[in-house]
Design an enzyme around this catalytic site. Structure first.
Site, PDB file in Angstrom:
ATOM      1  N   GLU A   1     105.848 -28.269  91.219  1.00 49.03           N
ATOM      2  CA  GLU A   1     106.685 -28.927  92.218  1.00 49.03           C
ATOM      3  C   GLU A   1     106.912 -27.970  93.375  1.00 49.03           C
ATOM      4  OE1 GLU A   1     110.213 -30.467  90.251  1.00 49.03           O
ATOM      5  OE2 GLU A   1     109.113 -30.631  88.373  1.00 49.03           O
TER       6      GLU A   1
ATOM      7  N   GLU B   1     114.855 -36.265  95.831  1.00 51.79           N
ATOM      8  CA  GLU B   1     115.603 -36.331  94.575  1.00 51.79           C
ATOM      9  C   GLU B   1     117.008 -35.797  94.817  1.00 51.79           C
ATOM     10  OE1 GLU B   1     115.627 -34.249  90.103  1.00 51.79           O
ATOM     11  OE2 GLU B   1     113.807 -34.182  91.330  1.00 51.79           O
TER      12      GLU B   1
END
Length: 384
Positions: A220, A313
């Protein structure tokens, strides 16, 4: 506004195999454990640079960086450059460096705040120094620098309620159903408001291999705002990522950030698998190759990724039983458009021929569209 809290943080989450399990049983033991932990994390510096936001960046010899604390990398020889770059990358770099036309206003570049006060010499890597306060803000010494919850956007889930129980909410675009050997995106940088100390907001891309649950490899990369609350296995806090670049400090502040209806700033991030050596490389901007995750650290990603995701997110801790006011991106919905809503542009995947290309059959996903949403167009993906 307080200087230490007003700068955006680049946070890159790293694949990590090391878990610390020591829990001190007394105040004296805790102090000793913190001291030992800091000694392990903070390597001897050739040079130290104090940033305007209070961070200290240590210039550490390449061969002494935290990566080599990993037991599988004790005898590893550093690969100083990738064997191959994705095809099409250098054509993009030429376009990015070309003078803008009269009809196209160039988006403004970003840098890192610490660079205003100095640079690290060749043969070293810049590492943000961890201090006692960083560790005390974590839930425990053993969890410092590690992701509290393993959460990933799961577009295929039949029951979204099961996803939101973790408190993590997403707004993403994604591709699946093929083999992927990397991904690229240019990500708009903002300073979202964070309601609670245990919450965060991020914009990033996920490179996933395996199946959702415990049996999953994930790389990520992006930026995160969390008021210095460490909530993942980030940057160089876990051994494994080998940095070769002496100009970018992962985890250090990005400067400047975008403003609503004002100047827009973004960062380009590319992650790809070297087809010869099998290592996963990361590049920041048009020419800053940061380093790599050695192939031997992965199981599923030792071959390829099965899904790529781009988006935002947040953590919704539901303080006092109310949904958080923590913002995703700019905090404004996609319908408001450029300069107001946060964006991803030029999203691409690396295919089996090691070529960059636009993704096909893009899907969108969000657990709660009334709070956070995503809209995909020809050039931009807008998120809130």
């Amino acid at each position: 506004m307080d200087m230490a809290g007003s700068w955006q943080k680049v946070v890159v989450l790293l694949f990590c195999l090391v878990v610390f399990s020591t829990t001190p049983s007394s105040a004296g033991g805790r102090k000793l454990e913190i001291k030992k932990h800091l000694k392990r994390l903070n390597k001897r510096a050739v040079k130290s640079i104090k940033s305007r936001d209070g961070d200290i960046i240590d210039c550490v010899q390449e061969t002494h960086q935290p990566a080599f604390d990993h037991p599988m990398l004790k005898n590893h020889t550093i690969q100083m450059k990738p064997s191959f770059h994705p095809e099409g990358l250098f054509n993009e770099m030429k376009k990015a460096s070309a003078p803008p036309s009269k009809s196209h206003k160039r988006l403004k570049p970003v840098t890192q705040l610490w660079q205003l006060n100095g640079r690290c010499p060749k043969g070293t890597v810049p590492i943000r120094r961890t201090n006692r306060e960083d560790i005390l803000r974590a839930h425990s010494i053993s969890r410092f620098g590690k992701k509290k919850h393993r959460t990933f956007p799961q577009p295929r889930s039949a029951d979204p309620d099961l996803i939101t129980q973790s408190g993590h909410q997403h707004a993403i675009v994604y591709v699946e159903g093929d083999k992927y050997y990397g991904a690229k995106a240019t990500i708009n940088v903002w300073e979202p408001k964070i309601q609670q100390p245990n919450e965060f907001s991020l914009s990033q891309m996920w490179i996933l291999g395996g199946s959702f649950g415990e049996d999953l490899n994930s790389i990520e990369a992006g930026w995160q705002s969390d008021a210095y609350q460490a909530t993942g296995c980030y940057n160089l806090l876990c051994s494994g990522f080998i940095q070769i670049n002496n100009e970018i400090a992962m985890g250090a502040s990005i400067f400047p950030v975008s403003r609503y209806h004002g100047s827009q700033y973004d960062v380009s991030i590319l992650v790809w698998k070297d087809p010869k050596e099998g290592n996963w490389w990361m590049q920041f901007g048009n020419d800053q190759v940061l380093g790599y995750w050695p192939a031997l650290l992965f199981s599923y990603l030792s071959d390829s990724a099965s899904m790529i995701e781009w988006g935002g997110e947040v953590v919704n801790s539901e303080a006092d039983g109310q949904h958080t006011s923590t913002q995703m991106g700019s905090g404004h919905f996609p319908g408001e458009g450029f300069g107001k809503a946060s964006y991803f542009r030029n999203i691409q995947i690396v295919d089996g021929t090691n070529s960059l290309r636009p993704p096909k059959d893009i899907g969108t996903f969000t657990e709660q569209s009334s709070c956070y949403n995503v809209q995909h167009g020809n050039c931009y993906t807008l998120v809130r």
